[in-house]
Scaffold this active site. Structure first.
Site, PDB file in Angstrom:
ATOM      1  N   ASP A 182     111.964 -69.313   7.975  1.00 58.33           N
ATOM      2  CA  ASP A 182     113.045 -68.333   7.914  1.00 58.33           C
ATOM      3  C   ASP A 182     113.084 -67.784   6.491  1.00 58.33           C
ATOM      4  OD1 ASP A 182     115.347 -66.859   7.872  1.00 58.33           O
ATOM      5  OD2 ASP A 182     116.669 -68.453   8.586  1.00 58.33           O
ATOM      6  N   CYS A 188     111.521 -36.722  17.899  1.00 61.86           N
ATOM      7  CA  CYS A 188     110.972 -36.010  16.734  1.00 61.86           C
ATOM      8  C   CYS A 188     112.020 -35.024  16.238  1.00 61.86           C
ATOM      9  CB  CYS A 188     109.687 -35.272  17.109  1.00 61.86           C
ATOM     10  SG  CYS A 188     108.341 -36.350  17.634  1.00 61.86           S
ATOM     11  N   CYS A 201     103.787 -35.558  25.799  1.00 65.67           N
ATOM     12  CA  CYS A 201     104.336 -35.889  24.488  1.00 65.67           C
ATOM     13  C   CYS A 201     103.260 -35.674  23.445  1.00 65.67           C
ATOM     14  CB  CYS A 201     104.830 -37.332  24.465  1.00 65.67           C
ATOM     15  SG  CYS A 201     105.434 -37.865  22.850  1.00 65.67           S
ATOM     16  N   ASN A 228      98.061 -58.610   9.802  1.00 70.07           N
ATOM     17  CA  ASN A 228      97.611 -57.251   9.499  1.00 70.07           C
ATOM     18  C   ASN A 228      97.121 -57.111   8.057  1.00 70.07           C
ATOM     19  OD1 ASN A 228      97.383 -54.436  10.437  1.00 70.07           O
ATOM     20  ND2 ASN A 228      99.020 -53.998   8.986  1.00 70.07           N
ATOM     21  N   ASP A 238     105.986 -57.433   3.512  1.00 72.45           N
ATOM     22  CA  ASP A 238     106.198 -56.303   4.418  1.00 72.45           C
ATOM     23  C   ASP A 238     107.372 -56.649   5.331  1.00 72.45           C
ATOM     24  OD1 ASP A 238     106.008 -54.076   6.042  1.00 72.45           O
ATOM     25  OD2 ASP A 238     104.175 -54.713   7.058  1.00 72.45           O
ATOM     26  N   CYS A 248     114.761 -33.762  23.088  1.00 74.01           N
ATOM     27  CA  CYS A 248     114.292 -35.138  22.969  1.00 74.01           C
ATOM     28  C   CYS A 248     114.692 -35.680  21.595  1.00 74.01           C
ATOM     29  CB  CYS A 248     112.777 -35.181  23.140  1.00 74.01           C
ATOM     30  SG  CYS A 248     112.031 -36.787  22.775  1.00 74.01           S
ATOM     31  N   CYS A 274     109.925 -50.333   5.122  1.00 75.50           N
ATOM     32  CA  CYS A 274     110.274 -49.336   6.139  1.00 75.50           C
ATOM     33  C   CYS A 274     111.699 -48.839   5.941  1.00 75.50           C
ATOM     34  CB  CYS A 274     110.085 -49.908   7.547  1.00 75.50           C
ATOM     35  SG  CYS A 274     111.068 -51.377   7.891  1.00 75.50           S
ATOM     36  N   PHE A 326     106.251 -62.217   5.625  1.00 73.95           N
ATOM     37  CA  PHE A 326     106.476 -61.391   6.816  1.00 73.95           C
ATOM     38  C   PHE A 326     105.118 -60.915   7.352  1.00 73.95           C
ATOM     39  CE2 PHE A 326     109.970 -60.918   3.801  1.00 73.95           C
ATOM     40  CZ  PHE A 326     111.082 -61.266   4.562  1.00 73.95           C
ATOM     41  N   GLU A 365     105.619 -66.163   8.357  1.00 73.18           N
ATOM     42  CA  GLU A 365     106.270 -65.295   9.331  1.00 73.18           C
ATOM     43  C   GLU A 365     107.409 -66.065   9.989  1.00 73.18           C
ATOM     44  OE1 GLU A 365     107.641 -62.796  12.048  1.00 73.18           O
ATOM     45  OE2 GLU A 365     106.189 -62.138  10.549  1.00 73.18           O
TER      46      GLU A 365
END
Length: 450
Positions: free
Chosen positions: A360, A100, A179, A317, A381, A97, A407, A312, A333
């Site tokens: 934008d 992971c 999983c 959140n 973020d 898979c 990220c 963003f 956003e």
């Protein structure tokens, strides 16, 4: 804030350029170190080999997946001499898979790799070193994913249905009934899906299936052709059995099978409920998400009466917890549908001091009406490609404190260099282990104006 140059060796100079590494060829080689994506790095005949499933100090036999110029991509076929760090992968599907890729590496070593990736990117790209390197923010190793996409493919020639996850380095589908990284409420749904799909009258109508869990469990069926009444009845019965909402998506946005279906998640520390719909961006790891929000607010140190900018912002959140702490939050956003849902979330939680705008953010902030009054602090973020245009305007907002949630350490490092040019010091940084068992790195950094 300190700056230093870092020159990391990528591959040795010299070596034969004539030798080729055809796809499928097997090669024995020694692994010297790990790449940022968790692959082992070895050198043969002047070429740099990136080997999936290999660890430093190991001797492995690897099969070539692709080759270009002086770089070869390969997968471990056999470990000839194992590293003392190697562990038996907890999941039976590891290595097959593609979900992971680091299960053979103990969790503590995974964290060390990710922290090293962050610091090396900051040093190499930006010439920066944080004044304080913060311990990784961690949650459970397994059972953390509250969202999963299940691949479904109908082989018309063989009249065979394939159900599972995409294979490593391939478009093949690995049949998986269990999983380990899914949250517990989604496990029985995952186990029951293959039988349901194989029992449909027209399985070829299904594009893929997504599973969600928050305040409720939900199943999204992406169909490329209209569903027949018989198949739709089967989906309804399956979801009723598993106490899950059924959502359908043909052309256009996902729609609930029951109009009053409500999907959301809670941020318990701030007594907040956020609604979302399948297709909206939501962090997959609920415990780490809540801890991440708490750390961001702690680092940002919001004060009553302050004005804070959240770029963003998604569904709110960060913006909604921030609104519990400060005088006003301006949240921006790019996706209008997300802005509308964020506004609804603020209204549902009784928050009148947070204002959402669509813009934008690849364009300059200067000139935007919502940015005219300036801010005491900024939180951002962004997606993987970062926020270079927005970051170039941060100093013009007057913000003294900036928290950047990333990220992608590479774009965080690039944008950090821009913040440094504007006089911000990199006070502290650390990783967020949002995706255990994978090489995906999320990070947080705090900048303060000099």
């Amino acid at each position: 804030m300190s700056r230093r140059n870092s020159s990391l060796r990528f591959q040795p100079s010299g070596g034969s350029r004539a030798s080729q590494a055809p796809v499928g060829k097997k090669q024995r080689l020694a692994i010297e170190r790990l790449a940022h994506d968790g692959r082992g790095i070895g050198f043969v005949d002047g070429k740099t080999w990136f080997v999936e499933g290999a660890l430093p100090g190991e001797q492995v036999e690897a099969r070539v997946l692709a080759a270009r110029s002086q770089v070869v991509e390969a997968r471990t076929e056999q470990v000839l001499t194992a590293s003392p760090l190697r562990r038996i992968a907890p999941c039976a599907h590891a290595g097959h898979c593609g979900g992971c890729t680091l299960q053979h590496l103990p969790h503590a070593e995974q964290l060390a790799l990710k922290q090293r990736t962050l610091t090396e990117q900051l040093a190499r790209v930006a010439g920066l070193e944080p004044e304080a390197l913060i311990d990784p923010l961690v949650g459970p190793e397994f059972g953390y994913r509250r969202r999963a996409r299940i691949a479904v493919r109908w082989d018309a020639k063989a009249r065979k249905l394939e159900v599972g996850f995409r294979a490593a380095s391939s478009q093949a589908i690995v049949a998986i009934a269990d999983c380990m990284v899914l949250v517990q409420p989604l496990q029985p749904i995952m186990r029951g899906l293959p039988a349901l799909l194989h029992g449909l009258e027209r399985p070829q109508a299904i594009g893929h299936v997504e599973l969600f869990h928050g305040t409720a469990s939900a199943v999204l069926v992406r169909h490329t052709q209209p569903l027949g009444e018989g198949d739709l009845s089967q989906w309804r019965a399956f979801c009723a059995e598993h106490q899950a909402q059924l959502w359908l998506q043909g052309v256009g946005e996902p729609q609930p099978d029951q109009p009053d279906a409500r999907l959301g998640y809670r941020l318990e520390r701030w007594d907040l409920m956020l609604d979302y719909r399948p297709g909206d961006f939501v962090q997959v790891n609920a415990p780490v998400n809540e801890a991440m929000v708490a750390q961001a607010l702690d680092w940002l140190s919001p004060q009553p009466g302050e004005r804070v900018l959240d770029l963003f912002c998604g569904l709110g959140n960060f913006a909604l917890p921030l609104a519990r702490k400060v005088g006003e939050v301006v949240a921006v956003e790019g996706v209008e549908a997300m802005v509308e849902r964020a506004r609804g979330n603020a209204l549902a939680n009784g928050l009148g001091n947070v204002h959402f705008f669509q813009a934008d953010l690849s364009n300059p902030l200067v000139g935007a009406a919502w940015a005219a009054q300036g801010f005491d602090a900024v939180l951002l973020d962004p997606p993987r490609d970062g926020a270079l245009e927005a970051v170039r305007q941060i100093a013009s907002t007057g913000a003294r404190r900036v928290v950047y949630v990333s990220c992608n350490p590479a774009t965080l490092a690039r944008d950090s260099a821009e913040l440094a040019k504007q006089g911000y010091r990199l006070k502290q940084a650390g990783i967020l282990d949002m995706f255990p068992q994978t090489a995906h790195v999320e990070a947080m950094a705090l900048f303060e104006a000099s």
